[in-house]
Design an enzyme around this catalytic site. Structure first.
Site, PDB file in Angstrom:
ATOM      1  N   PRO A   2      41.605  40.927  35.325  1.00  0.00           N
ATOM      2  CA  PRO A   2      42.995  41.049  35.735  1.00  0.00           C
ATOM      3  C   PRO A   2      43.796  39.778  35.530  1.00  0.00           C
ATOM      4  CG  PRO A   2      41.481  41.037  37.606  1.00  0.00           C
ATOM      5  CD  PRO A   2      40.751  40.546  36.427  1.00  0.00           C
ATOM      6  N   GLU A   3      44.932  39.927  34.924  1.00  0.00           N
ATOM      7  CA  GLU A   3      45.874  38.830  34.778  1.00  0.00           C
ATOM      8  C   GLU A   3      47.121  39.214  35.579  1.00  0.00           C
ATOM      9  OE1 GLU A   3      46.311  37.598  30.653  1.00  0.00           O
ATOM     10  OE2 GLU A   3      44.433  38.587  30.138  1.00  0.00           O
TER      11      GLU A   3
END
Length: 263
Positions: A2-3
């Site tokens: 996840p960014e």
DNA sequence: ATCGGTACCTGCACGC
DNA sequence: TGCGTGCAGGTACCGA
């Protein structure tokens, strides 16, 4: 995994928890707590009410009526509202109705409880969607590192990871090995706008689901359909047709068009 | 202060 | 079928 766009999507999807009270908490994985004690954390959380949820780069800060719960999803972390528990379910918050599960096969994420806002958050750079261009530009000056590595540095700006670094550099026409401190102001300006454009579009798409990312309701994102560089090694550049190349920068794979992206 | 390299985990796809 | 290899959205920490 996840960014910023994925974490933003997850943070939004757990918003229904605001106002709810934690009945019980359980922590099954010490590594996840980074030195914290599972039983003491569970005791501190029982009875607490969720006062608000905020994202700082890739961190989620859950405000409680007393203290804070800081969550980082690492590479494979997931927050899930209810659903079946699995062998990688490392933490469970139980509410009067329903629960919040933390699931993480690689165990690179973390969950920490603290009375004050964790100091780690103060060291992060600004939010890329809020920073001014002048500040963004100033932060690239006198840097001897490669632009790709700088984008991944959370103390530069917070929230960009491998996918969005590659996508931003592609749109800005900048080679990942270009030296950050040597980039002309107008090229940095292109990068600044590319970062904001890519992150905004990705948030609208609910993030990128490469293998298994989903939000807290189990919904996948679809920004991976819009990737122009990341994961496209050997495929034709969507601008000029040249095969996308891959190389290592800062030990991370970097995907770029050798013709469109200049050093 | 900054930089590059390594360590930390599990799972999956691939070639043999 | 099994086994070795390389790869994966992350950060922290170390020495130079």
């Amino acid at each position: 995994m996840p960014e910023l766009p994925e974490v933003e999507t997850v943070a939004r999807s757990i918003a229904p928890l605001v106002g709810r009270r934690i009945v019980a908490a359980e922590f099954r994985c010490r590594r996840l707590l980074r030195g914290g004690d599972p039983n003491r954390m569970a005791a501190a959380l029982a009875g607490r009410q969720i006062a608000g949820i905020q994202r700082f780069g890739k961190f989620i800060l859950i405000h409680l009526d007393r203290g804070y719960l800081m969550v980082h999803l690492g590479m494979t972390g997931r927050l899930l509202l209810g659903g079946p528990q699995g062998k990688h379910t490392h933490a469970v918050l139980t509410f009067d109705s329903g629960s919040l599960l933390y699931d993480d096969s690689r165990q690179f994420g973390c969950i920490q409880y603290s009375v004050r806002v964790p100091k780690r958050l103060a060291r992060l750079g600004p939010e890329p969607l809020e920073v001014s261009f002048e500040d963004f530009y100033a932060r690239t000056r006198r840097r001897k590192t490669k632009i790709k590595a700088l984008l991944l540095n959370q103390d530069f700006v917070r929230g960009i990871g491998n996918i969005y670094a590659d996508e931003s550099l592609f749109r800005a026409g900048i080679h990942p090995l270009a030296l950050a401190g040597r980039l002309k102001k107008e090229r940095v300006r292109r990068l600044y706008h590319a970062v904001q454009e890519v992150l905004t579009e990705a948030i609208e798409a609910g993030g990128s689901s490469i293998s298994d990312y989903v939000d807290a309701e189990g919904r996948a994102g679809w920004f991976q359909m819009r990737h122009r560089a990341y994961g496209r090694t050997g495929e034709p550049c969507l601008t000029c047709g040249t095969p996308i190349r891959r190389l290592l920068v800062a030990q991370r794979s970097s995907h770029f068009c050798p013709k469109c992206q200049k050093r």
